[in-house]
Design an enzyme around this catalytic site. Structure first.
Site, short mmCIF file in Angstrom:
data_model
loop_
_atom_site.label_atom_id
_atom_site.label_comp_id
_atom_site.label_asym_id
_atom_site.label_seq_id
_atom_site.Cartn_x
_atom_site.Cartn_y
_atom_site.Cartn_z
N TYR A 57 36.51 51.62 62.06
CA TYR A 57 35.64 50.56 61.56
C TYR A 57 34.47 50.37 62.52
O TYR A 57 34.63 49.95 63.66
CB TYR A 57 36.39 49.24 61.40
CG TYR A 57 37.59 49.30 60.47
CD1 TYR A 57 37.77 50.35 59.57
CD2 TYR A 57 38.54 48.30 60.49
CE1 TYR A 57 38.86 50.38 58.72
CE2 TYR A 57 39.64 48.32 59.64
CZ TYR A 57 39.79 49.38 58.76
OH TYR A 57 40.88 49.42 57.93
N LEU A 198 41.43 42.08 47.34
CA LEU A 198 40.51 41.54 46.33
C LEU A 198 39.68 42.67 45.69
O LEU A 198 38.70 42.40 45.00
CB LEU A 198 39.58 40.49 46.95
CG LEU A 198 40.29 39.34 47.68
CD1 LEU A 198 39.28 38.39 48.30
CD2 LEU A 198 41.22 38.60 46.74
N ILE A 237 45.84 41.48 53.67
CA ILE A 237 44.87 41.35 54.77
C ILE A 237 43.43 41.29 54.23
O ILE A 237 42.64 42.21 54.43
CB ILE A 237 45.03 42.48 55.80
CG1 ILE A 237 45.16 43.86 55.10
CG2 ILE A 237 46.24 42.25 56.69
CD1 ILE A 237 45.10 45.04 56.06
N LYS A 239 39.54 40.54 54.05
CA LYS A 239 38.49 40.47 55.06
C LYS A 239 37.41 39.50 54.60
O LYS A 239 36.98 39.55 53.45
CB LYS A 239 37.90 41.85 55.32
CG LYS A 239 36.69 41.86 56.26
CD LYS A 239 35.39 41.89 55.49
CE LYS A 239 34.19 41.86 56.44
NZ LYS A 239 32.91 41.81 55.69
N SER A 240 36.99 38.62 55.47
CA SER A 240 35.83 37.79 55.19
C SER A 240 35.11 37.47 56.49
O SER A 240 35.75 37.19 57.51
CB SER A 240 36.23 36.48 54.51
OG SER A 240 35.07 35.68 54.31
N ASN A 249 40.72 31.39 51.45
CA ASN A 249 41.81 32.36 51.35
C ASN A 249 43.12 31.76 51.83
O ASN A 249 44.18 31.94 51.22
CB ASN A 249 41.49 33.62 52.15
CG ASN A 249 40.37 34.45 51.54
OD1 ASN A 249 40.03 34.29 50.37
ND2 ASN A 249 39.80 35.34 52.33
#
Length: 281
Positions: A57, A198, A237, A239-240, A249
């Site tokens: 990442y 999502l 898990i 991600k935001s 969330n």
């Protein structure tokens, strides 16, 4: 927040929240780093203490952001990272882990995963994982993006019984693993980590999910996460980079779905009726 986040246990008895924090796409823009760190800290503060990252990442940038977020509170966090398949020779895995530890600013990784199957023999990767575990640099190891056949291959190798987890694409619109992979892992008391829960935001635009969420007075994202939280042995898990979205969330853990609600989700997003190839992003 009215209650605790449900927990999932690894085979060694370690318990972690079933709702954690993803970091994919973090660390790509230095201008966003402070907001990303705030988002991770917000999640930790509200009980989402499992953080998933990887050397891939942002070429290590997400690990650096994670390291900043957990500085001074490392012991409160269950830290997951991953080695790239191209680095996953025996010596390459050890070197990659050392580099991840440096970027994360820690002396140990709670769960270290092979990011997906690659060209290096799994035997050598497992030997490296076991060496890292013996030295305390990782506490347990696992894999990511492995299908049922791959998991059986792992189990047949020396040390393979120590595989602690498998992280795969799993969400309402991608349910193929429910046919054989999820049951196999449950039999082995091996938690499944669901990445992109999502569907990279696409589920938020699904009309059927939107209608149902509106009827329940929740957001589509919350409804998609509640679906996963209702599954046994699954860790989601999302991600935001927004602290406010992280809080939204987190609230999904306080929503309960009835059997009728779950049946409606099955109608909108039918479960698999036969084996399907493992999907990846």
């Amino acid at each position: 927040m009215t209650g605790p986040i449900p927990h999932v246990a690894f085979a060694d008895g370690t318990s972690v929240p079933a709702l954690g924090l993803g970091t994919w796409h973090m660390g790509e823009n230095p201008a966003s780093a402070s907001e990303e760190i705030r988002a991770l800290k917000a999640g930790i503060d509200c009980g989402m203490t499992l953080i998933d990252t990887a050397e891939m990442y942002a070429s290590g940038g997400a690990e650096e952001v994670t390291g900043e977020a957990i500085r001074g509170i490392r012991d409160e966090v269950f830290l997951v990272s991953k080695v790239l398949p191209s680095n996953a020779s025996r010596q390459g895995t050890i070197a990659a882990c050392e580099a991840s530890l440096t970027r994360l600013g820690t002396d140990r990784i709670d769960l270290y995963l092979l990011h997906w199957p690659g060209r290096h023999p799994l035997r050598g990767t497992i030997e490296a994982f076991e060496e890292l575990r013996a030295s305390g640099k990782i506490l347990r190891w696992g894999v990511s993006n492995f299908d049922t056949v791959g998991m059986k291959q792992i189990s047949a190798l020396p040390g393979g019984q120590n595989c602690a987890s498998n992280q795969v694409l799993y969400n309402l619109s991608t349910r193929g693993i429910e046919f054989d992979l999820l049951p196999l892992m449950a039999e082995q008391s091996m938690p499944l980590m669901a990445y992109s829960p999502l569907d990279e935001g696409r589920l938020m635009r699904h009309p059927g999910l939107g209608r149902m969420a509106g009827q329940l007075g929740v957001t589509p994202a919350q409804l998609a996460l509640v679906f996963l939280l209702a599954r046994e042995n699954v860790i989601a898990i999302p991600k935001s980079s927004s602290p406010e979205r992280v809080t939204e969330n987190r609230a999904s853990a306080d929503i309960e779905l009835s059997e009728d609600h779950l049946a409606e989700l099955d109608r909108i997003f039918p479960p698999p009726t036969s084996r399907e190839p493992l999907q990846m992003i």
